[in-house]
Design a protein around this motif. Structure first.
Motif: not given
Ligand code: GLY
Length: 353
Positions: A86-96, A98-107, A229-236
């Motif tokens: 349970r070390e956590g997952i990196l939710r990446l924003g590969v495209e700009e 996507e990153l904006g959406e990732v940050y908004r949802r994370a908030e 080191r960690k799971v890297c999760y992105s749309r692609i």
């Protein structure tokens, strides 16, 4: 009580494990105990990365909270160590975008009380040095986890043996029902009767139970090479380190029960993964797998209880995550007569009319 479980995916076997541990006599009937989504699953315990909300998020959090104990039971009965963290997952924003959406949802998730760490370009590389330099940021969802689904399935099968749970290979062709009671389950080889029936038939639930469940084909690669080191999760792509190998997932295809691995599917997995983590180019390809997520029209599971039966199907992208809570729903109902609220949330009545 004699209990018949139809289906030997992670939901069927987890339920069998817990019922057998509570003293019930359990038989599992399965078309093929090496088939289905569970053997091919990425094993990410990732409700936030998967952007779940509402009842689905509640179900996921309940199941995550049960996970450590569940793995403990599996390991103790089977004698097999199952990789789980349970070390956590990196939710990446590969495209700009996507990153904006990732940050908004994370908030929004942060406001709900989840562990959320927003990471910029240098912070994300400190978490995961192998990432492509083009990746500008992402979020660390610190509560999420990762389990080796293949190992879990191996261990569950061994646990069945240890607990004296009989596994019968047969193709169920008919469920004989009167009102809210199952009278028998007919297979090609035999007719099965029990005091209580649990249907965990995954993608095959339309033929068996006439429920709106359909296969969503997923291809996934197993490789050996640079281990993040960690799971890297992105749309692609999702890149999922296990102990000794890495999974690169996964396609999502409307192709019925097509078991072929295709160049298009495999190519898209390699392209996606290398875009996120260029050093994966060097990885050795160990295996290419294909499985069928049990999809439903609204992406939610279907839970239903009659007088002597329980249906737990349609786990779609989250069967591994929702196995412990599915088993808990079964135990509460069968042993305590307690109806989970999820039986109302995910009732098949939502598809009527
Ligand atoms: N949970 C990831 C997938 O179904 O592909």
């Amino acid at each position: 009580m004699n209990i018949l479980i139809v289906g030997s995916g992670v939901v069927g076997l987890s339920t069998a494990l817990d019922l057998a541990l509570s003293g019930e006599r359990v038989t599992v009937v399965t078309r093929n105990y090496e088939e289905g989504a569970s053997w091919v699953a990425g094993g990410m315990l990732a409700p936030l990365s998967e952007e779940l909300e509402g009842d689905l998020l509640d179900l996921s959090v309940d199941s995550l909270n049960l996970y450590g104990d569940f793995i403990g039971r599996v390991e103790e009965v089977s004698g097999i160590k199952v990789f789980f963290e349970r070390e956590g997952i990196l939710r990446l924003g590969v495209e700009e975008e996507e990153l904006g959406e990732v940050y908004r949802r994370a908030e929004r998730y942060r406001e709900m009380g989840f562990k959320v760490e927003k990471l910029g370009p240098s912070e994300i590389r400190a978490e995961e040095p192998y990432l492509s330099e083009k990746i500008e940021g992402g979020v660390l969802y610190g509560d999420e986890g990762n389990v080796d689904a293949e190992k879990l399935m191996d261990a569950l099968l061994i646990a069945m043996n240890q607990l004296g749970v009989r596994i019968v290979v047969d193709d169920v062709v008919e469920v004989e029902k009167r009102d809210r009671r199952v009278e028998s389950v007919k297979g090609l080889k035999d007719v099965y009767r029990a005091d209580f029936y649990v249907f965990a038939t995954g993608s095959w639930s339309r033929a068996t139970l006439n429920l709106p469940v359909f296969p969503v084909k997923g291809q996934i690669l197993k490789v050996k090479g640079p281990e993040p080191r960690k799971v890297c999760y992105s749309r692609i792509s999702y890149i999922i380190p296990k102990e000794g190998y890495v999974l690169l997932g996964a396609t999502s295809e409307d192709a019925g029960f097509d078991t072929r691995n295709t160049l298009e599917g495999v190519g898209s997995l390699i392209d996606g993964a290398v875009k996120v983590m260029p050093s994966l180019k060097e990885a050795e390809l160990l295996d290419i797998k294909v499985g069928f997520r049990p999809g439903t029209p609204d992406g939610k599971p279907i839970f239903d209880a009659g007088d002597n039966y329980l249906v737990l199907v349609g786990h779609y992208r989250n069967g591994i995550l929702w196995a412990p809570v599915s088993s808990r729903i079964a135990l509460d109902l069968i042993q305590k007569g307690v109806r989970s609220r999820y039986l109302d949330s995910f009732s098949p009545s939502r598809f009527e009319g």
